[in-house]
Scaffold this motif. Structure first.
Motif, PDB file in Angstrom:
ATOM      1  N   UNK A 192     -12.693  -5.165  -1.541  1.00 29.80           N
ATOM      2  CA  UNK A 192     -11.537  -5.090  -0.661  1.00 29.80           C
ATOM      3  C   UNK A 192     -11.330  -3.620  -0.281  1.00 29.80           C
ATOM      4  N   UNK A 193     -11.090  -3.344   0.980  1.00 28.19           N
ATOM      5  CA  UNK A 193     -10.954  -1.967   1.424  1.00 28.19           C
ATOM      6  C   UNK A 193      -9.614  -1.377   1.008  1.00 28.19           C
ATOM      7  N   UNK A 194      -9.549  -0.058   0.973  1.00 29.10           N
ATOM      8  CA  UNK A 194      -8.307   0.608   0.599  1.00 29.10           C
ATOM      9  C   UNK A 194      -7.149   0.230   1.524  1.00 29.10           C
ATOM     10  N   UNK A 195      -7.329   0.214   2.874  1.00 26.23           N
ATOM     11  CA  UNK A 195      -6.210  -0.209   3.740  1.00 26.23           C
ATOM     12  C   UNK A 195      -5.772  -1.649   3.476  1.00 26.23           C
ATOM     13  N   UNK A 196      -6.721  -2.527   3.184  1.00 23.84           N
ATOM     14  CA  UNK A 196      -6.352  -3.915   2.882  1.00 23.84           C
ATOM     15  C   UNK A 196      -5.529  -3.989   1.598  1.00 23.84           C
ATOM     16  N   UNK A 197      -5.933  -3.242   0.581  1.00 26.04           N
ATOM     17  CA  UNK A 197      -5.186  -3.235  -0.682  1.00 26.04           C
ATOM     18  C   UNK A 197      -3.801  -2.657  -0.458  1.00 26.04           C
ATOM     19  N   UNK A 198      -3.727  -1.603   0.329  1.00 29.93           N
ATOM     20  CA  UNK A 198      -2.438  -0.990   0.642  1.00 29.93           C
ATOM     21  C   UNK A 198      -1.510  -2.003   1.310  1.00 29.93           C
ATOM     22  N   UNK A 199      -2.028  -2.763   2.243  1.00 32.70           N
ATOM     23  CA  UNK A 199      -1.244  -3.785   2.938  1.00 32.70           C
ATOM     24  C   UNK A 199      -0.727  -4.836   1.962  1.00 32.70           C
ATOM     25  N   UNK A 200      -1.580  -5.264   1.018  1.00 32.44           N
ATOM     26  CA  UNK A 200      -1.198  -6.304   0.062  1.00 32.44           C
ATOM     27  C   UNK A 200      -0.162  -5.811  -0.935  1.00 32.44           C
ATOM     28  N   UNK A 201      -0.377  -4.624  -1.478  1.00 30.93           N
ATOM     29  CA  UNK A 201       0.498  -4.110  -2.528  1.00 30.93           C
ATOM     30  C   UNK A 201       1.849  -3.676  -1.972  1.00 30.93           C
ATOM     31  N   UNK A 202       1.865  -3.162  -0.749  1.00 29.23           N
ATOM     32  CA  UNK A 202       3.124  -2.691  -0.175  1.00 29.23           C
ATOM     33  C   UNK A 202       4.110  -3.821   0.116  1.00 29.23           C
ATOM     34  N   UNK A 203       3.596  -5.058   0.222  1.00 30.95           N
ATOM     35  CA  UNK A 203       4.470  -6.189   0.506  1.00 30.95           C
ATOM     36  C   UNK A 203       5.376  -6.470  -0.689  1.00 30.95           C
ATOM     37  N   UNK A 204       6.530  -7.074  -0.421  1.00 34.86           N
ATOM     38  CA  UNK A 204       7.452  -7.425  -1.500  1.00 34.86           C
ATOM     39  C   UNK A 204       6.757  -8.308  -2.516  1.00 34.86           C
ATOM     40  N   UNK A 205       7.003  -8.029  -3.815  1.00 38.12           N
ATOM     41  CA  UNK A 205       6.321  -8.785  -4.851  1.00 38.12           C
ATOM     42  C   UNK A 205       7.264  -9.104  -6.001  1.00 38.12           C
ATOM     43  N   UNK A 206       8.260  -9.920  -5.731  1.00 32.37           N
ATOM     44  CA  UNK A 206       9.128 -10.373  -6.806  1.00 32.37           C
ATOM     45  C   UNK A 206       8.497 -11.589  -7.480  1.00 32.37           C
TER      46      UNK A 206
END
Length: 449
Positions: A287-301
């Motif tokens: 998984x690319x760094x921008x893709x990971x950034x997109x996933x992790x930055x999303x709300x994660x409750x």
């Protein structure tokens, strides 16, 4: 597929349908029934899956959720066990109930209880193990740190070719020579200094010569850039590293991994480790760094992990606590809150919580007395124990309300003098309180934009 396997799967799926449809449950019992009929059923169910096993004392649930989010960036169909039912029966149920909707790689990301790793790997050969940390936890089940680690190692021994993605800041994960390939992640955001862990910290003896470890940087507990001044044992080279810790609040953290900015919508240094673990898994799977950034930055409750529930005019933040290290990290996190808040502590002592509650005496409740908290509530099945612990920590009797019954706790929350309330609760207390709140119509509050 054998007749026995077919019968086991049919029975498991039927029981899940009934329990889920009529009782709104079914995370464990279908797996129990299925395994009773065919004890080797996981071999059949997991065939052709690439499996990632996530285990350790703290952080399994959120690391699993974040890892699934990251892998979804490239792989649309991932099997997981989001309910946190992380023993053999729960994992079996997860396979039974997974509905494949997409073609392509078959991936499973599984949260696994430490003592169940060896039971799972008897039938499933994972592609990778993710090791979050090991702290003293549920002494009646796991024993001391190295006893817990040995349970995990027994499982890893069944999969000697699997890659181990481990927290490099934890000395225990560098203490044994294993045939598996390793990837290490950790914190590397401060200049080298000369530090010692607090005097009562577990796991700070060098595994080679048993000298006390020193630290060039200390994150919390026994995690950090450790080294032995006697024999030269030291932290391994990190593959992925946190390079800057930008900002922390009780509800978010901003930081950089390998120089790239990230933000997670959940507080606590311990949760940054969870994000770092998910990042490492993502990179392992391409998984690319921008893709990971997109996933992790999303709300994660995640259920019970800083979930905010609106109870009339009170914003109630529900946080699972289960051992001294985790609780101390939560106390450090809530101390960052700039707004006034009240505190509820709920202590149960069932099997899933850990029957031995002596761990509350190793947590730093004394730090609470330095905070302007106007009201405390002690509750749960062991309300007397937690109330006494708070009293000994220095909480004034005039500020402390004792309510063993959860219905009474909810009633008392409504009249607390602050709009914000933190509830720190052990596992079964979280489940019980969350169920009662749901029955009363109180739902997770929408995130502020």
């Amino acid at each position: 597929m054998s007749l026995k396997s077919s019968l086991a799967i049919a029975a498991g799926k039927s029981s899940y349908w009934f329990l889920h449809t009529f009782l709104k449950g079914g995370s464990s019992l279908p797996g129990i029934i299925t395994n009773k009929i065919d004890p080797t059923i996981l071999t059949t169910l997991a065939r052709d899956y690439e499996v990632v096993i996530i285990t350790g004392t703290n952080g399994k649930t959120l690391t699993t959720a974040l890892t699934v989010k990251v892998l979804h960036e490239q792989y649309p169909d991932i099997l997981t066990n989001p309910t946190g039912s992380n023993m053999v029966q729960g994992i079996t149920t997860a396979f039974l109930t997974h509905q494949r909707t997409k073609s392509g790689k078959k991936l499973a990301v599984l949260e696994v209880d430490e003592a169940n790793v060896v039971l799972i790997t008897k039938y499933i050969k994972p592609t990778a193990f993710v090791l979050t940390n090991i702290f003293r936890d549920q002494m009646d089940r796991y024993g001391e740190l190295y006893t817990t680690y040995q349970k995990i190692l027994d499982g890893i021994a069944n999969a000697p070719e699997a890659t181990i993605i481990a927290n490099g800041d934890a000395p225990i994960f560098h203490s044994r020579e294993l045939p598996n390939p390793f990837i290490f992640y950790g914190f590397d955001h401060e200049p080298d200094g000369e530090l010692m862990a607090p005097y009562n910290t577990d796991g700070v003896l060098c595994p080679v010569c048993h000298h006390i470890l020193h630290y060039k940087a200390l994150v919390y507990s026994n995690l950090g850039k450790y080294y032995c001044p006697n024999c030269g044992f030291k932290r391994p080279e990190l593959t992925y590293r946190l390079t800057q810790l930008t900002q922390q609040t009780p509800t978010s953290s901003s930081f950089e991994i390998d120089g790239h900015p990230f933000k997670i919508q959940i507080g606590g240094t311990y949760n940054i480790y969870n994000a770092l673990a998910a990042y490492a898994v993502g990179r392992y799977f391409g998984i690319t760094q921008p893709q990971i950034q997109h996933a992790i930055d999303a709300d994660q409750k995640v259920f019970g992990r800083q979930e905010i529930i609106q109870v009339e005019d009170k914003a109630v933040t529900l946080i699972l606590v289960k051992n001294p290290v985790g609780l101390n990290q939560v106390l450090d996190m809530i101390a960052l809150d700039q707004e006034p808040f009240s505190l509820v502590t709920l202590l149960n002592a069932n099997y899933a919580d850990g029957i031995d509650t002596s761990w509350i005496w190793d947590a730093d409740f004394e730090s609470l007395t330095h905070l302007p908290i106007p009201r405390f509530i002690a509750g749960g099945e062991r309300e007397k124990d937690i109330a006494f612990r708070l009293k000994i920590a220095g909480v004034p009797e005039a500020k402390l309300v004792k309510k063993p019954e959860l219905d009474d706790v909810i009633t008392e929350i409504k009249v607390l003098p602050t709009k914000h309330v933190y509830v720190l609760a052990t596992y079964t207390a979280v489940l019980q309180l969350r169920k009662k709140l749901d029955e009363k119509g109180y739902q997770t509050a929408p995130m502020a934009k």
